[in-house]
Design a protein around this motif. Sequence first.
Motif, short mmCIF file in Angstrom:
data_model
loop_
_atom_site.label_atom_id
_atom_site.label_comp_id
_atom_site.label_asym_id
_atom_site.label_seq_id
_atom_site.Cartn_x
_atom_site.Cartn_y
_atom_site.Cartn_z
N LYS A 81 -29.14 22.45 -1.96
CA LYS A 81 -28.24 22.30 -0.79
C LYS A 81 -27.72 20.71 -0.86
CE LYS A 81 -28.28 22.63 4.41
NZ LYS A 81 -29.00 22.60 5.47
N VAL A 82 -26.45 20.50 -0.73
CA VAL A 82 -25.95 19.11 -1.02
C VAL A 82 -26.34 18.40 0.37
CG1 VAL A 82 -23.86 17.71 -1.08
CG2 VAL A 82 -24.24 19.76 -2.39
N THR A 83 -26.85 17.21 0.21
CA THR A 83 -27.25 16.31 1.51
C THR A 83 -26.09 15.73 2.22
OG1 THR A 83 -27.78 14.47 0.25
CG2 THR A 83 -29.59 16.04 0.48
N ALA A 84 -26.24 15.22 3.26
CA ALA A 84 -25.22 14.53 4.09
C ALA A 84 -24.76 13.25 3.12
CB ALA A 84 -25.65 13.94 5.11
N LYS A 85 -25.65 12.67 2.32
CA LYS A 85 -25.22 11.60 1.54
C LYS A 85 -24.51 12.18 0.26
CE LYS A 85 -28.26 7.97 -1.31
NZ LYS A 85 -29.65 7.68 -1.50
N GLY A 86 -25.04 13.19 -0.37
CA GLY A 86 -24.33 14.08 -1.16
C GLY A 86 -22.90 14.16 -0.78
N VAL A 87 -22.59 14.76 0.34
CA VAL A 87 -21.27 14.87 0.75
C VAL A 87 -20.41 13.79 0.97
CG1 VAL A 87 -19.89 15.81 2.59
CG2 VAL A 87 -21.87 17.00 2.07
N ALA A 88 -21.00 12.61 1.48
CA ALA A 88 -20.24 11.26 1.35
C ALA A 88 -19.82 10.67 0.03
CB ALA A 88 -21.33 10.35 2.26
N ALA A 89 -20.76 10.79 -1.00
CA ALA A 89 -20.52 10.33 -2.34
C ALA A 89 -19.39 11.27 -2.62
CB ALA A 89 -21.80 10.38 -2.92
N LEU A 90 -19.54 12.44 -2.52
CA LEU A 90 -18.58 13.30 -3.06
C LEU A 90 -17.23 13.21 -2.59
CD1 LEU A 90 -17.83 15.78 -5.10
CD2 LEU A 90 -18.40 17.30 -3.29
N ALA A 91 -17.07 12.80 -1.41
CA ALA A 91 -15.90 12.52 -0.67
C ALA A 91 -15.23 11.19 -1.10
CB ALA A 91 -16.09 12.32 1.14
N ARG A 92 -16.14 10.06 -1.23
CA ARG A 92 -15.91 8.83 -1.83
C ARG A 92 -15.13 8.89 -3.12
NH1 ARG A 92 -20.37 6.76 0.25
NH2 ARG A 92 -21.49 6.84 -1.56
N ALA A 93 -15.58 10.01 -4.24
CA ALA A 93 -15.22 10.11 -5.46
C ALA A 93 -13.85 10.86 -5.26
CB ALA A 93 -16.43 11.06 -6.29
#
Lengths: 112, 218
Positions: A81-93
């Motif tokens: 499962k993607v964590t909130a931190k993962g979602v944020a990193a993906l959004a930034r990228a």
Amino acid sequence: MAGTVSALGEFEQVVLLAILRLGDDAYGVTVRDVIADRTHRRPTAGHLYTTLDRLEEKGLVASKFGDPTPQRGGRAKRYFKVTAKGVAALARAQQSYQRLMEGLKLPGVAHA
Amino acid sequence: MRNARLAEWILSLVTTPARAAATVGDLLEDRLHAGALRFWGAVLMTACSLLWRDVMADPGRMIRLALYGVFLELVLSLAMAAVVGILYGFVALVALAISPGTHLPWGPDTPTGFATLGVIASYVFTLVAQFQVGRVLAKRSPGRELAPCIATTLVAIAIPFLIDLLVRGRAEFPTGQSIQEALYGSPVTVSILSQIPPLVTLLAGAARIRRQRLSSSN
């Protein structure tokens, strides 16, 4: 920047997007299948599992084990499962890509 | 015939047993790995990828452990040479005591069988030494027991190459050999291939410590 993770690699983004797309059914086999269907390339098992482990070490995905199933020889699935931190990193990228693409027309490619 | 338990055992050397089981479950389920060859190829490639990830996770620490491993190998090689020398001296003394004036075989005069026995004994000693070095390195790298063995082997291969590069042109061998060939008496490819059996025993030593750790934590 303190508290941020290093920039995501291209394959890391592919894996995160595949997990997000799968929702509650994201485990090794389905992640590989989604990547193959959507990108027309099938990652090797070794590449996929090392990437998943790395993403988990970075805190960008979390994993948990499901119940053992007979078709897998009684072995449990490891769900991601993607964590909130993962979602944020993906959004930034993704925003970085979009900023780079803004106003750019790739030669020989039809644009919407 | 697939042996999923063996695959699980191999993967558990480089990841947690639960993750190893889940990975093997995935490979069993994945229709692409229906053939035994593909299944085992995927298992070995995954194990290699995870092992290499461990090596690269902390390169500085791995280099330090590798240099320590090479140092241990060197010390054990010297110890082996000392033991062989002492044994030879002891045999020579006994032979001379029994029959004064005995011609002691040495160098080119050494009988073939005696020399072969010496080579086999030193090779066995080397493998046993490698096993022990693997154990020592594994104890110093909890959680990544096998990684320093790979690093040690890479450094052991790299050191003669570096020496060769550094002194090339400054030293001349009458035979026209490179330092690498002069040190190992064989071409580069042969010297690299000859690292495989020692690497396997090095990994076996580390694997033993890994298994002991896993069984004690259960």
